[in-house]
Design a protein around this motif. Sequence first.
Motif, PDB file in Angstrom:
ATOM      1  N   UNK A   1       1.069  -1.308   0.140  1.00 49.21           N
ATOM      2  CA  UNK A   1       0.108  -0.050  -0.013  1.00 49.21           C
ATOM      3  C   UNK A   1       0.821   1.357  -0.088  1.00 49.21           C
ATOM      4  N   UNK A   2       0.295   2.150  -0.838  1.00 44.25           N
ATOM      5  CA  UNK A   2       1.463   3.434  -0.904  1.00 44.25           C
ATOM      6  C   UNK A   2       1.169   4.155   0.476  1.00 44.25           C
ATOM      7  N   UNK A   3       2.436   4.770   0.820  1.00 44.86           N
ATOM      8  CA  UNK A   3       2.577   5.593   1.956  1.00 44.86           C
ATOM      9  C   UNK A   3       2.402   6.963   1.419  1.00 44.86           C
ATOM     10  N   UNK A   4       1.243   7.652   1.799  1.00 45.73           N
ATOM     11  CA  UNK A   4       1.055   9.306   1.489  1.00 45.73           C
ATOM     12  C   UNK A   4       1.455   9.964   2.207  1.00 45.73           C
ATOM     13  N   UNK A   5       2.173   9.611   3.611  1.00 40.79           N
ATOM     14  CA  UNK A   5       2.320  10.556   4.614  1.00 40.79           C
ATOM     15  C   UNK A   5       3.810  11.075   4.133  1.00 40.79           C
TER      16      UNK A   5
ATOM     17  N   UNK B   1       7.777  13.482  -8.031  1.00 42.66           N
ATOM     18  CA  UNK B   1       6.712  14.481  -8.067  1.00 42.66           C
ATOM     19  C   UNK B   1       6.142  15.003  -6.867  1.00 42.66           C
ATOM     20  N   UNK B   2       6.560  13.889  -5.975  1.00 43.38           N
ATOM     21  CA  UNK B   2       5.940  14.154  -4.461  1.00 43.38           C
ATOM     22  C   UNK B   2       6.768  15.225  -3.743  1.00 43.38           C
TER      23      UNK B   2
ATOM     24  N   UNK C   1      -4.511  15.105  -3.221  1.00 45.21           N
ATOM     25  CA  UNK C   1      -3.270  15.717  -3.887  1.00 45.21           C
ATOM     26  C   UNK C   1      -2.154  14.926  -3.710  1.00 45.21           C
ATOM     27  N   UNK C   2      -1.968  14.429  -2.458  1.00 42.56           N
ATOM     28  CA  UNK C   2      -0.893  13.365  -2.339  1.00 42.56           C
ATOM     29  C   UNK C   2      -0.752  12.231  -3.321  1.00 42.56           C
TER      30      UNK C   2
ATOM     31  N   UNK D   1       1.188   9.073  -7.744  1.00 42.73           N
ATOM     32  CA  UNK D   1       0.357   8.394  -8.993  1.00 42.73           C
ATOM     33  C   UNK D   1       1.654   8.917 -10.321  1.00 42.73           C
ATOM     34  N   UNK D   2       1.855  10.184 -10.197  1.00 39.06           N
ATOM     35  CA  UNK D   2       2.460  10.764 -11.320  1.00 39.06           C
ATOM     36  C   UNK D   2       3.918  10.354 -11.246  1.00 39.06           C
ATOM     37  N   UNK D   3       4.547  10.204 -10.084  1.00 45.78           N
ATOM     38  CA  UNK D   3       5.845   9.941  -9.891  1.00 45.78           C
ATOM     39  C   UNK D   3       6.085   8.434  -9.684  1.00 45.78           C
TER      40      UNK D   3
END
Length: 360
Positions: free
Chosen positions: A1-5, A70-71, A274-275, A280-282
């Motif tokens: 799972x992606x960590x968006x923190x 991109x993050x 937004x995160x 996803x872009x990067x």
Amino acid sequence: MTDLLYSEEEEALRSAVRDLLADHCDAPGVIARTESDAPHDLAAWKALTDGMGLAGLLVPEAQGGQGATHREVAVVLEELGRSVAPVPYLTSAVVATEALLECGDEELLVRLASGRTIGALAVGLHTAPGADFTSVRIEDGSLHGELTGIADAAIADVLLVPAEDGGLYAVQASSVTVTPQVSLDLTRPLATVTLTGAPGRRLGDAAPAVRRALRAGAGLLASEQLGLAEWALTETVRYLKDRKQFNRPVGGFQALKHRLAQLWLEVVNLRAAARNAADALGGGQPAEETALAVAVAQAYAAPVAVRAAEEALQLHGGIGMTWEHPVHLALKRAKADSIAYGTAGAHREALAELVDLRAP
């Protein structure tokens, strides 16, 4: 799972950018620039690029960039949104750079990564990813035509111009006529670009380059809108704690608490969207999943940013209506951003197509 923190590195980057903008883009200075003939802050741009190397975050190290993702760019844009900074970061370091990355033009990438050259994609700011865009015609090997709604064209050194032969051309700004247009957001001015026999160097195919650039622009614009919304919420809470009526803080009234609580929930949701778009872009995800993340972010971001700025204006009362207070900068940027790279409605339609929930 992606960590968006946010990682420790991203928080450190945020702190550095915020400190820099506090020195270069204070509200009185930005307001003064909107009243002048030079709305762009070149000193702030130089500090961001020469001092911190932020113009090349998306550019590989082999081309003189930072090789970041991109993050990290999203974190920078959050801070630029907070201060409504009048710098061409989104248009040059993101949109134009993404177009060049698709074309693989190393010479221009090196120049844009240094920040000493400012680029602008000559496609209307209102254009959504995947939408049709205006091209110029080619006569006797030179470019002819008119393009409107080009953001930051007035400060650009090189324009990336789509032509009717399907190519994307690099055109020196000195060889075109740039006419300012009336823009609601004076910190990101628009212009009409007129080409009359302008020479250009073909970089590659326009369609994939423009599509990639606009998708990145739309996805990372959500981070700018997030920063703006967070500033509006934070400043409004601070003001309502200090402002008193009937010998008690205005923020203690239940009706205002409810409004702020609802806005806080929307801003938190915007942060997640937004995160996710930036990640996803990067993250090398399939194109359809990236498009889905960008559509979700922009479908949600614009209304929240506008509402946050409107609430800030209303809840600041009389002081919020003055030119000296910076809330009008946030409201104008939020309104202009709400149609940049496609409206929320356009992104909802794209989202419906992606998940096969088209209207009957």
